[in-house]
Design a protein around this motif. Sequence first.
Motif, PDB file in Angstrom:
ATOM      1  N   PHE A  59      -4.603  18.725  -1.115  1.00  0.00           N
ATOM      2  CA  PHE A  59      -3.371  18.224  -1.685  1.00  0.00           C
ATOM      3  C   PHE A  59      -3.573  16.497  -1.782  1.00  0.00           C
ATOM      4  N   PRO A  60      -3.076  15.873  -2.671  1.00  0.00           N
ATOM      5  CA  PRO A  60      -3.025  14.535  -2.886  1.00  0.00           C
ATOM      6  C   PRO A  60      -1.876  13.989  -1.807  1.00  0.00           C
ATOM      7  N   LEU A  61      -2.208  12.799  -1.344  1.00  0.00           N
ATOM      8  CA  LEU A  61      -1.335  11.970  -0.279  1.00  0.00           C
ATOM      9  C   LEU A  61       0.210  12.026  -0.663  1.00  0.00           C
ATOM     10  N   ASP A  62       0.622  11.839  -1.856  1.00  0.00           N
ATOM     11  CA  ASP A  62       2.039  12.135  -2.330  1.00  0.00           C
ATOM     12  C   ASP A  62       2.630  13.349  -2.205  1.00  0.00           C
ATOM     13  N   ASN A  63       1.666  14.407  -2.076  1.00  0.00           N
ATOM     14  CA  ASN A  63       2.369  15.689  -1.830  1.00  0.00           C
ATOM     15  C   ASN A  63       2.088  16.355  -0.646  1.00  0.00           C
ATOM     16  N   ARG A  92       8.029   6.313  11.111  1.00  0.00           N
ATOM     17  CA  ARG A  92       6.437   6.520  11.461  1.00  0.00           C
ATOM     18  C   ARG A  92       5.487   7.034  10.468  1.00  0.00           C
ATOM     19  N   ILE A  93       4.232   6.395  10.455  1.00  0.00           N
ATOM     20  CA  ILE A  93       3.382   7.250   9.311  1.00  0.00           C
ATOM     21  C   ILE A  93       2.811   8.127  10.104  1.00  0.00           C
ATOM     22  N   PRO A  94       2.678   9.263   9.536  1.00  0.00           N
ATOM     23  CA  PRO A  94       2.057  10.460  10.142  1.00  0.00           C
ATOM     24  C   PRO A  94       0.419  10.701  10.048  1.00  0.00           C
ATOM     25  N   MET A  95       0.123  11.547  10.679  1.00  0.00           N
ATOM     26  CA  MET A  95      -1.494  12.238  10.477  1.00  0.00           C
ATOM     27  C   MET A  95      -2.331  11.414  11.387  1.00  0.00           C
ATOM     28  N   MET A 152       0.986  -1.144   0.003  1.00  0.00           N
ATOM     29  CA  MET A 152      -0.087  -0.099   0.070  1.00  0.00           C
ATOM     30  C   MET A 152       0.911   1.325  -0.073  1.00  0.00           C
ATOM     31  N   ARG A 153       0.531   2.183  -0.575  1.00  0.00           N
ATOM     32  CA  ARG A 153       1.030   3.691  -0.557  1.00  0.00           C
ATOM     33  C   ARG A 153       1.062   4.082   0.936  1.00  0.00           C
ATOM     34  N   CYS A 154       1.942   4.882   1.281  1.00  0.00           N
ATOM     35  CA  CYS A 154       1.815   5.787   2.551  1.00  0.00           C
ATOM     36  C   CYS A 154       2.927   6.679   2.492  1.00  0.00           C
ATOM     37  N   ILE A 155       2.943   7.439   3.408  1.00  0.00           N
ATOM     38  CA  ILE A 155       4.105   8.573   3.662  1.00  0.00           C
ATOM     39  C   ILE A 155       4.591   8.298   4.997  1.00  0.00           C
ATOM     40  N   ARG A 156       6.126   8.231   4.933  1.00  0.00           N
ATOM     41  CA  ARG A 156       6.548   8.032   6.424  1.00  0.00           C
ATOM     42  C   ARG A 156       7.570   9.022   6.928  1.00  0.00           C
ATOM     43  N   VAL A 157       7.722   9.454   8.181  1.00  0.00           N
ATOM     44  CA  VAL A 157       8.342  10.360   8.634  1.00  0.00           C
ATOM     45  C   VAL A 157       9.921   9.913   8.509  1.00  0.00           C
ATOM     46  N   GLY A 158      10.944  10.993   8.018  1.00  0.00           N
ATOM     47  CA  GLY A 158      12.172  10.427   7.723  1.00  0.00           C
ATOM     48  C   GLY A 158      13.249  10.639   8.964  1.00  0.00           C
ATOM     49  N   ALA A 159      14.378  10.287   8.603  1.00  0.00           N
ATOM     50  CA  ALA A 159      15.324  10.374   9.503  1.00  0.00           C
ATOM     51  C   ALA A 159      16.718  11.311   8.863  1.00  0.00           C
ATOM     52  N   PRO A 160      16.920  12.373   9.630  1.00  0.00           N
ATOM     53  CA  PRO A 160      16.090  13.084  10.197  1.00  0.00           C
ATOM     54  C   PRO A 160      14.950  13.460   9.861  1.00  0.00           C
ATOM     55  N   ALA A 161      13.751  13.768  10.956  1.00  0.00           N
ATOM     56  CA  ALA A 161      12.500  14.289  10.606  1.00  0.00           C
ATOM     57  C   ALA A 161      12.647  15.749   9.781  1.00  0.00           C
ATOM     58  N   GLY A 162      11.815  15.855   8.979  1.00  0.00           N
ATOM     59  CA  GLY A 162      11.938  17.245   8.305  1.00  0.00           C
ATOM     60  C   GLY A 162      10.940  17.300   6.861  1.00  0.00           C
ATOM     61  N   LEU A 163      10.433  18.170   6.540  1.00  0.00           N
ATOM     62  CA  LEU A 163       9.887  18.083   5.285  1.00  0.00           C
ATOM     63  C   LEU A 163      10.306  17.512   3.811  1.00  0.00           C
ATOM     64  N   GLU A 164      11.704  17.823   4.112  1.00  0.00           N
ATOM     65  CA  GLU A 164      12.536  17.012   2.733  1.00  0.00           C
ATOM     66  C   GLU A 164      12.616  15.791   2.787  1.00  0.00           C
ATOM     67  N   THR A 165      12.536  15.121   3.905  1.00  0.00           N
ATOM     68  CA  THR A 165      12.484  13.674   4.205  1.00  0.00           C
ATOM     69  C   THR A 165      11.320  13.032   4.304  1.00  0.00           C
ATOM     70  N   LEU A 166      10.212  13.701   4.172  1.00  0.00           N
ATOM     71  CA  LEU A 166       8.745  13.267   4.236  1.00  0.00           C
ATOM     72  C   LEU A 166       8.504  13.031   2.918  1.00  0.00           C
ATOM     73  N   LEU A 167       8.466  11.544   2.624  1.00  0.00           N
ATOM     74  CA  LEU A 167       8.503  11.205   1.298  1.00  0.00           C
ATOM     75  C   LEU A 167       7.401   9.824   1.268  1.00  0.00           C
TER      76      LEU A 167
END
Length: 335
Positions: A310-314, A58-61, A1-16
């Motif tokens: 916004f779509p999930l991927d964005n 972590r999957i956010p929201m 399944m598609r999801c978004i995960r918090v990156g390491a380190p956390a940040g919008l640039e690693t939220l992919l």
Amino acid sequence: MRCIRVGAPAGLETLLPATAEDPGQPRPGQIRVKLAASSLNYHDFAVVTGMIPAAAGRIPMSDGAGTVEAVGPGVTQYKVGDLVVSTFFPEWIDGAPPATAFRGVPGDGIDGYAVEAVVASELSFTRVPSGYTAAEAATLTCAGLTAWRALFVDDAVQPGSTVLIQGSGGVSVFALQMAKAAGAHVIATSSSDEKLGKLKALGADQLINYKETPAWGAKVLELTGGAGVDCVVEIGGAGTLDQSMMATRVGGHIALIGVLAGFAGPVQTALLMAKNLRVQGLTVGSRAQQMAMIRGIEANGIKPIISDHFPLDNLADAFSHQAANKHFGKIVVDI
């Protein structure tokens, strides 16, 4: 399944965008929900940017709404095809919050709703207001319930009450709508004349541009004939609390919700005591309170104000839009 995960380190640039294993079928007392929408809150922003530490990956929201795909044995509240919305504290059903509540917050202590489907306890969701879409329902979990509790659980706003709201984010706009539905007089603040115009169109009775009037607490006293308001929905935190105390009547209530203007700072304790103020910190609410809010929404025909999709991927772009304060009301993520 598609999801978004918090990156390491956390940040919008690693939220992919990423993938997650299918959660499978529900066990006894559980439901499987195909998620259709989530919505952004400051709490979510704090998680994805590292202000609130969360496990890498972590999957956010915290907010999620969608359709029940399957029900486990013993489930009585839902059937396949029902539209449901998540609760912020799955362990807080009613009464006082349990000490363990924060460990189970979706998108924080456990994986959240930036994903296509979840399996969870039937008590992790409630029904949605009649006539609501999934996108509309997804705005209620955090912002809607926070506003409801500030006005009607921790306080007793009623016809003739005076309420002060700050800004035009999700909690503030919900508080305006709910307070007006209850017959209250609402004073709204914002730094934007354009947004003040939108707040007026939603029913705000009096408006203050806090950039033009930095001492807006005194202005509120002036607007209320020196009395002050009954209730302040305080989203700024330490940076605005002194002005809020100035704006509140003797014996009034300040619902301390946010930290947008600062996590810590000096407080005029003499003013707090002299006015006999009640400053109540609050974080969302219980499942029972969410059900009460839904009944109140249905009785008054309240619909959330959604400014952006916004779509999930964005998801990272959605948070950038939130950080730029370009929204009015809620930002929804379509899954």
